[in-house]
Design a protein around this motif. Structure first.
Motif, PDB file in Angstrom:
ATOM      1  N   TYR A 219       0.830  -1.205   0.000  1.00 45.74           N
ATOM      2  CA  TYR A 219       0.000   0.000   0.000  1.00 45.74           C
ATOM      3  C   TYR A 219       0.867   1.259   0.000  1.00 45.74           C
ATOM      4  O   TYR A 219       0.642   2.178  -0.785  1.00 45.74           O
ATOM      5  CB  TYR A 219      -0.938  -0.004   1.212  1.00 45.74           C
ATOM      6  CG  TYR A 219      -1.969   1.091   1.160  1.00 45.74           C
ATOM      7  CD1 TYR A 219      -3.186   0.895   0.537  1.00 45.74           C
ATOM      8  CD2 TYR A 219      -1.722   2.333   1.735  1.00 45.74           C
ATOM      9  CE1 TYR A 219      -4.136   1.898   0.475  1.00 45.74           C
ATOM     10  CE2 TYR A 219      -2.663   3.347   1.682  1.00 45.74           C
ATOM     11  CZ  TYR A 219      -3.872   3.122   1.047  1.00 45.74           C
ATOM     12  OH  TYR A 219      -4.798   4.128   0.980  1.00 45.74           O
ATOM     13  N   LEU A 220       1.867   1.291   0.862  1.00 44.28           N
ATOM     14  CA  LEU A 220       2.737   2.465   0.940  1.00 44.28           C
ATOM     15  C   LEU A 220       3.540   2.657  -0.337  1.00 44.28           C
ATOM     16  O   LEU A 220       3.784   3.797  -0.755  1.00 44.28           O
ATOM     17  CB  LEU A 220       3.676   2.364   2.134  1.00 44.28           C
ATOM     18  CG  LEU A 220       3.022   2.461   3.508  1.00 44.28           C
ATOM     19  CD1 LEU A 220       4.041   2.185   4.597  1.00 44.28           C
ATOM     20  CD2 LEU A 220       2.357   3.812   3.704  1.00 44.28           C
TER      21      LEU A 220
ATOM     22  N   GLU B  49       0.596   3.988  -2.847  1.00 37.17           N
ATOM     23  CA  GLU B  49      -0.126   5.206  -2.460  1.00 37.17           C
ATOM     24  C   GLU B  49       0.757   6.308  -1.895  1.00 37.17           C
ATOM     25  O   GLU B  49       0.364   7.460  -1.871  1.00 37.17           O
ATOM     26  CB  GLU B  49      -1.228   4.875  -1.453  1.00 37.17           C
ATOM     27  CG  GLU B  49      -2.301   3.977  -2.000  1.00 37.17           C
ATOM     28  CD  GLU B  49      -3.080   4.612  -3.141  1.00 37.17           C
ATOM     29  OE1 GLU B  49      -3.297   5.836  -3.115  1.00 37.17           O
ATOM     30  OE2 GLU B  49      -3.470   3.872  -4.056  1.00 37.17           O
TER      31      GLU B  49
ATOM     32  N   PRO C 100       2.860   8.380   1.207  1.00 38.52           N
ATOM     33  CA  PRO C 100       2.582   8.709   2.610  1.00 38.52           C
ATOM     34  C   PRO C 100       1.082   8.667   2.914  1.00 38.52           C
ATOM     35  O   PRO C 100       0.276   9.195   2.155  1.00 38.52           O
ATOM     36  CB  PRO C 100       3.134  10.126   2.758  1.00 38.52           C
ATOM     37  CG  PRO C 100       4.174  10.229   1.692  1.00 38.52           C
ATOM     38  CD  PRO C 100       3.659   9.404   0.541  1.00 38.52           C
ATOM     39  N   THR C 101       0.756   7.998   4.017  1.00 39.61           N
ATOM     40  CA  THR C 101      -0.642   7.773   4.379  1.00 39.61           C
ATOM     41  C   THR C 101      -0.823   7.992   5.874  1.00 39.61           C
ATOM     42  O   THR C 101       0.015   7.569   6.667  1.00 39.61           O
ATOM     43  CB  THR C 101      -1.042   6.317   4.025  1.00 39.61           C
ATOM     44  OG1 THR C 101      -0.756   6.084   2.646  1.00 39.61           O
ATOM     45  CG2 THR C 101      -2.509   6.069   4.271  1.00 39.61           C
ATOM     46  N   PRO C 102      -1.924   8.662   6.271  1.00 35.61           N
ATOM     47  CA  PRO C 102      -2.179   8.860   7.706  1.00 35.61           C
ATOM     48  C   PRO C 102      -2.274   7.523   8.447  1.00 35.61           C
ATOM     49  O   PRO C 102      -2.810   6.543   7.931  1.00 35.61           O
ATOM     50  CB  PRO C 102      -3.524   9.588   7.734  1.00 35.61           C
ATOM     51  CG  PRO C 102      -3.664  10.210   6.385  1.00 35.61           C
ATOM     52  CD  PRO C 102      -2.956   9.287   5.438  1.00 35.61           C
ATOM     53  N   ARG C 103      -1.751   7.526   9.656  1.00 36.64           N
ATOM     54  CA  ARG C 103      -1.783   6.323  10.494  1.00 36.64           C
ATOM     55  C   ARG C 103      -3.209   5.807  10.680  1.00 36.64           C
ATOM     56  O   ARG C 103      -3.436   4.595  10.638  1.00 36.64           O
ATOM     57  CB  ARG C 103      -1.193   6.618  11.874  1.00 36.64           C
ATOM     58  CG  ARG C 103       0.301   6.697  11.882  1.00 36.64           C
ATOM     59  CD  ARG C 103       0.780   7.100  13.288  1.00 36.64           C
ATOM     60  NE  ARG C 103       2.217   7.042  13.356  1.00 36.64           N
ATOM     61  CZ  ARG C 103       2.901   5.993  13.786  1.00 36.64           C
ATOM     62  NH1 ARG C 103       2.279   4.931  14.218  1.00 36.64           N
ATOM     63  NH2 ARG C 103       4.213   6.023  13.799  1.00 36.64           N
TER      64      ARG C 103
ATOM     65  N   ARG D  15      -5.752   5.969   8.746  1.00 33.19           N
ATOM     66  CA  ARG D  15      -6.218   5.296   7.514  1.00 33.19           C
ATOM     67  C   ARG D  15      -5.629   3.890   7.423  1.00 33.19           C
ATOM     68  O   ARG D  15      -6.341   2.929   7.122  1.00 33.19           O
ATOM     69  CB  ARG D  15      -5.825   6.117   6.287  1.00 33.19           C
ATOM     70  CG  ARG D  15      -6.079   5.435   4.968  1.00 33.19           C
ATOM     71  CD  ARG D  15      -7.280   6.018   4.286  1.00 33.19           C
ATOM     72  NE  ARG D  15      -7.429   5.461   2.970  1.00 33.19           N
ATOM     73  CZ  ARG D  15      -8.427   4.661   2.630  1.00 33.19           C
ATOM     74  NH1 ARG D  15      -9.368   4.371   3.507  1.00 33.19           N
ATOM     75  NH2 ARG D  15      -8.520   4.182   1.417  1.00 33.19           N
ATOM     76  N   LEU D  16      -4.334   3.763   7.655  1.00 31.24           N
ATOM     77  CA  LEU D  16      -3.687   2.454   7.589  1.00 31.24           C
ATOM     78  C   LEU D  16      -4.251   1.498   8.642  1.00 31.24           C
ATOM     79  O   LEU D  16      -4.529   0.337   8.347  1.00 31.24           O
ATOM     80  CB  LEU D  16      -2.171   2.598   7.769  1.00 31.24           C
ATOM     81  CG  LEU D  16      -1.434   3.306   6.646  1.00 31.24           C
ATOM     82  CD1 LEU D  16       0.010   3.571   7.049  1.00 31.24           C
ATOM     83  CD2 LEU D  16      -1.511   2.517   5.355  1.00 31.24           C
TER      84      LEU D  16
ATOM     85  N   SER E 235       7.954   7.331   9.800  1.00 37.18           N
ATOM     86  CA  SER E 235       6.629   7.555  10.350  1.00 37.18           C
ATOM     87  C   SER E 235       6.527   8.939  10.951  1.00 37.18           C
ATOM     88  O   SER E 235       7.433   9.736  10.863  1.00 37.18           O
ATOM     89  CB  SER E 235       6.287   6.475  11.375  1.00 37.18           C
ATOM     90  OG  SER E 235       7.180   6.528  12.449  1.00 37.18           O
TER      91      SER E 235
ATOM     92  N   ARG F  29       2.025  10.721   9.274  1.00 32.89           N
ATOM     93  CA  ARG F  29       1.835   9.985   8.016  1.00 32.89           C
ATOM     94  C   ARG F  29       2.975   8.977   7.864  1.00 32.89           C
ATOM     95  O   ARG F  29       4.134   9.335   7.982  1.00 32.89           O
ATOM     96  CB  ARG F  29       1.821  10.952   6.831  1.00 32.89           C
ATOM     97  CG  ARG F  29       0.654  11.935   6.913  1.00 32.89           C
ATOM     98  CD  ARG F  29       0.715  12.990   5.845  1.00 32.89           C
ATOM     99  NE  ARG F  29       0.514  12.492   4.505  1.00 32.89           N
ATOM    100  CZ  ARG F  29      -0.675  12.301   3.928  1.00 32.89           C
ATOM    101  NH1 ARG F  29      -1.767  12.573   4.598  1.00 32.89           N
ATOM    102  NH2 ARG F  29      -0.763  11.855   2.702  1.00 32.89           N
TER     103      ARG F  29
ATOM    104  N   ARG G 236       5.333   6.433   5.756  1.00 38.70           N
ATOM    105  CA  ARG G 236       5.859   6.403   4.386  1.00 38.70           C
ATOM    106  C   ARG G 236       7.036   5.457   4.302  1.00 38.70           C
ATOM    107  O   ARG G 236       7.639   5.106   5.309  1.00 38.70           O
ATOM    108  CB  ARG G 236       6.297   7.792   3.956  1.00 38.70           C
ATOM    109  CG  ARG G 236       7.405   8.345   4.822  1.00 38.70           C
ATOM    110  CD  ARG G 236       7.842   9.733   4.409  1.00 38.70           C
ATOM    111  NE  ARG G 236       8.599  10.402   5.421  1.00 38.70           N
ATOM    112  CZ  ARG G 236       9.795  10.032   5.873  1.00 38.70           C
ATOM    113  NH1 ARG G 236      10.366   8.970   5.405  1.00 38.70           N
ATOM    114  NH2 ARG G 236      10.422  10.713   6.803  1.00 38.70           N
TER     115      ARG G 236
END
Length: 94
Positions: free
Chosen positions: A35-36, A39, A41-44, A46-47, A80, A83, A85
């Protein structure tokens, strides 16, 4: 078994160090890395919700913290903060 090597190395290189990641990651760890990588960097939150939808948010976030800790201990370049990444390789690793 997954074998990850430092950036720039190939599996035909005779001077390769031992693999960075030696064990087979579980399904959620593999999903997190995939996913990383797609996609970015993703908010914690969301993950945690994507990987552990069946548990309360606090538990999901604790599970994510543990997964990230295990990845870092195995040598995976995971950054981390708010977000999460994948880290870019350093210039000397390319």
């Amino acid at each position: 078994m997954i074998q990850a090597y430092p950036a720039g190395a190939t599996d035909s290189d005779d001077s390769l160090p031992d693999p960075v990641i030696r064990s087979r990651p579980d399904r959620r760890t593999s999903a997190l890395l995939a996913y990383l990588s797609i996609e970015g960097p993703t908010p914690r939150s969301r993950l945690a919700g994507l990987l552990w939808p069946e548990v309360p948010e606090g538990t999901a976030r604790a599970n994510l913290r543990q997964t990230l800790r295990r990845l870092r201990q195995s040598g995976a370049a995971v950054g981390s903060g708010d977000r999460v990444r994948l880290n870019e390789p350093s210039p000397w690793q390319q």
